[in-house]
Design an enzyme around this catalytic site. Structure first.
Site, short mmCIF file in Angstrom:
data_model
loop_
_atom_site.label_atom_id
_atom_site.label_comp_id
_atom_site.label_asym_id
_atom_site.label_seq_id
_atom_site.Cartn_x
_atom_site.Cartn_y
_atom_site.Cartn_z
N HIS A 114 0.87 -9.23 9.42
CA HIS A 114 -0.13 -9.71 8.47
C HIS A 114 0.45 -9.90 7.07
CE1 HIS A 114 0.37 -5.47 8.76
NE2 HIS A 114 -0.02 -5.36 7.51
N ASP A 279 0.56 -12.59 13.64
CA ASP A 279 1.17 -12.65 14.96
C ASP A 279 0.17 -12.43 16.09
OD1 ASP A 279 0.90 -10.01 14.08
OD2 ASP A 279 2.48 -9.30 15.41
N ARG A 282 -3.82 -8.29 15.73
CA ARG A 282 -4.97 -7.60 15.11
C ARG A 282 -6.25 -8.40 15.27
NH1 ARG A 282 -3.18 -4.59 9.58
NH2 ARG A 282 -1.29 -3.68 10.42
N LYS A 376 -0.98 -4.36 20.85
CA LYS A 376 -2.38 -4.59 20.55
C LYS A 376 -2.64 -6.10 20.67
CE LYS A 376 -1.41 -4.14 15.60
NZ LYS A 376 -0.40 -3.12 15.24
C1 G1P Z 1 0.46 -0.58 9.71
C2 G1P Z 1 -0.77 0.07 10.31
C3 G1P Z 1 -0.47 0.56 11.71
C4 G1P Z 1 0.08 -0.59 12.55
C5 G1P Z 1 1.25 -1.23 11.84
C6 G1P Z 1 1.74 -2.47 12.58
O1 G1P Z 1 1.49 0.38 9.61
O2 G1P Z 1 -1.24 1.11 9.52
O3 G1P Z 1 -1.62 1.10 12.28
O4 G1P Z 1 0.50 -0.13 13.80
O5 G1P Z 1 0.88 -1.63 10.53
O6 G1P Z 1 0.76 -3.46 12.69
P1 G1P Z 1 1.83 1.17 8.24
O7 G1P Z 1 2.05 0.11 7.18
O8 G1P Z 1 0.61 1.97 7.92
O9 G1P Z 1 3.03 2.00 8.55
ZN ZN Z 2 0.18 -8.11 13.59
#
Ligand code: G1P
Ligand code: ZN
Length: 543
Positions: A114, A279, A282, A376
């Protein structure tokens, strides 16, 4: 095959984070940087000679260049076949499915999820193993160790492969198959859900809108939602993947998908609104007039999954990341199935899914998925919601209120402080950690601490232990506060503060989330001195 060996000195900053290596594009563009990381991945693996590798990405800026490099390094290192998505495109869940379906050795997924894209934006490389899931820590640790001492990479010298035509090509002994990125994934979705029921709900006037955020899911949504399910094409928004996501953050939250939120809260809103990220792993779900927080969505999907053909026999268990709310725990308890609490990041679900210890997993960060792949999956969550709504013949609001009436409502929010100085963030965390032992029995603002700890996880399948996965404070009465630093950012540090409180009384379920959590928010400030230590008066993002 003509192979060149290029000598290099190690890049010291190639430590994979929560989800692969993420850096700014110019960092990946430094001579040898990308090559060193990909070679370090292959140097950490064994027994892949002649095997198949899957390669694809979210289409962001620099995707195509890195794919050409990856093909040449894969060839030089002895892979026999590479499956690559047309245009270099594969959503993360589609890549996971392709790895599994074609029995590949593993895959390279090029994405920074993202995070924003473009010449100055973010890029990322993640290695997935043969079960289709992100490499476990044992492998990412080995990759990092290798990056610290690597002194050469091997690269085959063939011309760029035409990524825009499907078909099979021979590149100097390496078989390269450019495949349709959508078809296999769309077919998989059709095996999981009752497409007939969803189609007739939509034909009956149920309005669905989807925002692809100019990211990878546009082509998937057109095929699945429009072509196979009859969603009005004009309600699939921003469906053209762009290298810079149109200058936006392809992050489906209430800040970056505000336009969708406003539509769903407005007059004449469609019945169901959704979005996915860069990607495609989510999801954001908004019903007419009601936003569903991802922790609640996980609980509601788990409670109703048996209404979809794939899960009609019931669930074997539910897994959630530690910061995700306890809403799903109540569902697991009612269903009489196991509940697993893992550290943040999808890689921790792989072993549980492989061992059949859980069927549905999720994270508060808008990630939900099941044992159909090992990532996911944004569109999967959207389709499961649609299947449930079609089977129940109810609106989103009705399903949500019914869930809260049965299980109570877990108010939940995450406050992010992005781009703060790394030293300040570390200072805040270590000062807090030092305090934890003395907290039980004391008051933080109006709440009394019951217990506090630093979360550590022991994988029940392979026994591996992951420590320092977040600081937790539990309060009398059941509220909880969690602090951790992000492992996906590319500049400075991001502090994430997670708050939750369960409310059993239906008369109190319609409160505003931030108001309902006010005591927990005040406790967070009291215990961690967030304002003083970060220099920020307010979070950057509230989800
Ligand atoms: C963040 C989200 C986590 C997710 C990851 C990848 O990681 O909090 O749940 O798995 O992006 O999409 P973080 O930046 O908190 O380490
Ligand atoms: Zn993603």
């Amino acid at each position: 095959m003509m192979i060149k060996t290029v000598e290099i000195t190690p890049f010291k900053d190639q430590k994979p984070g929560t989800s692969g290596l993420r850096k700014k594009v110019p960092v990946f563009q430094a001579p040898g940087y990308t090559e060193a990381f990909i070679q370090s991945i292959f140097d950490s693996l064994e027994g892949f000679k002649g095997e198949t590798l899957v390669v694809g990405g979210d289409g962001r800026y620099y995707n195509r260049e890195v794919i050409q490099t990856a093909l040449r390094i894969a060839a030089a290192n002895g892979f026999g076949r590479v499956l690559v998505g047309k245009g270099g495109i594969l959503s993360t869940p589609a890549a996971s499915h392709i790895i599994r379906k074609y029995g590949a050795y593993g895959g390279l997924i090029l994405s920074a999820s993202h995070n924003p894209g473009g010449p100055k934006g973010d890029f990322g490389i993640k290695y997935n193993v043969g079960n289709g899931g992100p490499a476990p820590e044992k492998i990412t640790d080995a990759i990092y160790a290798r990056t610290q001492e690597i002194d050469r990479y091997k690269i085959a010298l063939f011309n760029d492969v035409d990524l825009d035509k499907t078909g099979t090509f021979d590149a100097d002994g390496l078989t390269i198959e450019v495949i349709d990125p959508v078809a296999d994934y769309a077919d998989l979705m059709e095996t999981l859900f009752d497409f007939d029921a969803i189609r007739s709900m939509i034909a009956g006037g149920f309005k669905v809108t989807f925002d692809a955020m100019h990211a990878v899911t546009g082509p998937y949504a057109r095929e699945i939602l429009v072509k196979r399910l009859g969603v009005a094409p004009e309600l699939v928004l921003n469906a053209e993947p762009l290298e810079d996501f149109g200058g936006h953050h392809p992050d489906p939250n209430l800040v970056h998908a505000k336009a969708l939120y406003d539509t769903m809260m407005g007059e004449n809103a469609p019945d169901f609104g959704a979005a996915s990220d860069g990607d495609g792993d989510r999801n954001l779900i908004i019903g007419k007039g009601i936003f569903i927080n991802p922790s609640d969505s996980l609980a509601m999907l788990a409670a109703n999954a048996h209404l979809a053909p794939a899960y009609k026999e019931g669930l074997r268990g539910i897994a959630r990341s530690m910061p995700t709310s306890g809403a799903a725990d109540r569902v697991a308890e009612k269903l009489g199935v196991e509940l697993h609490e893992t550290p943040t990041g999808w890689k921790f679900f792989g072993n549980l899914l492989d061992a059949g210890r859980c069927t549905i997993c999720g994270e508060e960060s808008a990630g939900t998925g099941s044992d159909h792949v090992r990532e996911k999956d944004g569109l999967w969550a959207i389709l499961l919601w649609l299947n449930i709504l079609a089977a129940r013949g109810q609106s989103v609001k009705e399903v949500v209120h019914d869930h809260w009436a049965t299980y109570g409502r877990t108010f939940y929010s995450r406050h992010d402080y992005e781009g703060i100085e790394t030293d300040h963030a570390r200072g805040l965390m270590s000062a807090l950690e030092d305090k934890l032992d003395a907290l039980p029995g004391t008051s933080l603002d109006t709440l009394t601490v019951e217990r506090a700890d630093s979360f550590s996880y022991r994988d029940p399948i392979d026994g591996s232990v992951s420590s320092n996965q977040g600081l937790r404070i539990f309060f009398e009465g059941g509220a909880r506060l969690v602090f951790r630093l992000s492992g996906t950012g590319t500049s400075g540090a991001t502090l994430r503060v997670y708050m939750e409180r369960h409310e059993a009384d239906p008369a109190l379920h319609d409160q505003d989330t931030q108001e309902a959590l006010a005591p927990v928010i005040a406790a967070a400030e009291a215990v961690a001195e967030i304002r003083e230590r970060t220099g920020r008066n307010a979070p950057t993002v509230i989800t």
